[in-house]
Write an enzyme that holds these catalytic residues in place. Sequence first.
Site, mmCIF file in Angstrom:
data_model
loop_
_atom_site.group_PDB
_atom_site.id
_atom_site.type_symbol
_atom_site.label_atom_id
_atom_site.label_comp_id
_atom_site.label_asym_id
_atom_site.label_seq_id
_atom_site.Cartn_x
_atom_site.Cartn_y
_atom_site.Cartn_z
ATOM 1 N N ARG A 46 0.856 -1.198 0.000
ATOM 2 C CA ARG A 46 0.000 0.000 0.000
ATOM 3 C C ARG A 46 0.887 1.241 0.000
ATOM 4 N NH1 ARG A 46 -1.402 1.633 4.584
ATOM 5 N NH2 ARG A 46 -2.237 -0.303 5.398
ATOM 6 N N TYR A 98 -16.728 16.621 -15.512
ATOM 7 C CA TYR A 98 -17.150 15.222 -15.489
ATOM 8 C C TYR A 98 -18.178 15.012 -14.369
ATOM 9 C CZ TYR A 98 -17.031 10.261 -14.529
ATOM 10 O OH TYR A 98 -17.402 8.969 -14.267
ATOM 11 N N ASP A 170 -7.532 19.097 -14.066
ATOM 12 C CA ASP A 170 -7.824 17.766 -14.607
ATOM 13 C C ASP A 170 -7.393 17.783 -16.069
ATOM 14 O OD1 ASP A 170 -8.974 15.521 -15.767
ATOM 15 O OD2 ASP A 170 -10.759 15.569 -14.489
ATOM 16 N N LYS A 195 -8.075 6.700 -19.180
ATOM 17 C CA LYS A 195 -8.377 7.202 -20.504
ATOM 18 C C LYS A 195 -7.121 7.186 -21.391
ATOM 19 C CE LYS A 195 -12.359 7.556 -18.683
ATOM 20 N NZ LYS A 195 -12.528 8.333 -17.514
HETATM 21 N N1 PLP Z 1 -12.056 13.337 -14.981
HETATM 22 C C1 PLP Z 1 -12.531 13.228 -16.233
HETATM 23 C C2 PLP Z 1 -12.388 14.366 -17.193
HETATM 24 C C3 PLP Z 1 -13.165 12.046 -16.630
HETATM 25 O O1 PLP Z 1 -13.648 11.952 -17.888
HETATM 26 C C4 PLP Z 1 -13.287 10.978 -15.707
HETATM 27 C C5 PLP Z 1 -13.979 9.738 -16.069
HETATM 28 O O2 PLP Z 1 -14.643 9.646 -17.082
HETATM 29 C C6 PLP Z 1 -12.791 11.142 -14.403
HETATM 30 C C7 PLP Z 1 -12.162 12.335 -14.086
HETATM 31 C C8 PLP Z 1 -12.907 10.041 -13.388
HETATM 32 O O3 PLP Z 1 -11.986 9.035 -13.640
HETATM 33 P P1 PLP Z 1 -12.217 7.475 -13.319
HETATM 34 O O4 PLP Z 1 -13.397 7.019 -14.115
HETATM 35 O O5 PLP Z 1 -10.925 6.855 -13.719
HETATM 36 O O6 PLP Z 1 -12.464 7.385 -11.849
#
Ligand code: PLP
Length: 379
Positions: A46, A98, A170, A195
Amino acid sequence: MKFNTKTIHGGQKHDPAYGSVMPPIYQTSTYAQSTPGGHKGYEYSRTHNPTRNALENAFASIENGNYGLAFASGLAAIDAVLKLLKPGDEVVSTNDLYGGTYRLFTRIYEDFGINFHFIGMKNAERIEEYINKKTKLIWVETPTNPMMNVIDIKAASTIAKKHNVLLAVDNTFATPYLQRPLDLGADIVMHSATKYLGGHSDLVMGALIVKNKALADKLYFIQNASGAICGPQDAFLALRGIKTLHIRMQRHCENGRAVAEYLNNHSKIENVYWSGFENHPNHHIAKSQMDDFGGMVSFTTKGNNYEEAIKILENLKIFTLAESLGGVESLAGHPASMTHASIPKEEREKIGVVDSLIRLSVGIEDEEDLIADLKQAIE
Ligand code: PLP
């Protein structure tokens, strides 16, 4: 080292045991000690794992940071950032983001006494209006999911620095191939590594990258204390994915442009959202802070016709109707009922997430096949 070389070699060493070029998958929870405290830098997975550490070094390298952290998901990474805050603290956040991030902020952290201001950031100067003594964090997603708004990271960072507030970006949609927020003054870069970084739709993972040691130490403490780490097998896959990030992104951008232009000239399509268009409201900012415009494209049908949109989604053959984005294969999604269903309809529609909105993650297949697929589905 330049970017393409970094994706392959950045932060990497050949394994000291046998010189393996790729790090072994250290599938272990614990490490033998010769005497209490007598270990080789690893005690428990961890806290540290050599495969994860190799990936974390790669994250830091490609984002021009000093420290990288890998998490079980993008949301786990965002959750770790929010844990830097205390009840009563305030956050100024992009309003078009998101849906899962919005859900984490409003349904979990508001209950812990954190207050959020969700605002349109097309004009980043507006952020300052919402800053007060309690503000501790500015959360920026750019380009935004799913409306492809672009936010001026440098302008946001000037405001953050003036008020001694952290700026987190992000960078999931752009990736460091297109945009490097730490170079523009951000304190924290976050990724859903699920992604483009992973790139093959075969893992769920999050990343944080920072430059500052004190901030990194706090985040490492949270990562270990809360425990939302990724496993070594996924770390290996993400590391392998990153090695082709640059060539995948180049093709994503080329195909994204072709798809955006095709849709923009189609009589059955109303609006196309892609920051490469000269009439995109922040095209000049996209041009200055990104090296190209990426492979994410959203659009609405003529007259916001919901039934037409659903028919298109059902008829697509090469684009797969699915959640997620950023893999080699093209995906299509319906934000209102899928990725952004957790945002109340009224809030959604205010930012443009109407019922006929379709979001495409344009993959790296042949451009002609993608256009032909869209043509047959729309017509
Ligand atoms: N940020 C963005 C722009 C996203 O598109 C996503 C998921 O689609 C996330 C954060 C969250 O990531 P995760 O699905 O890996 O938890």
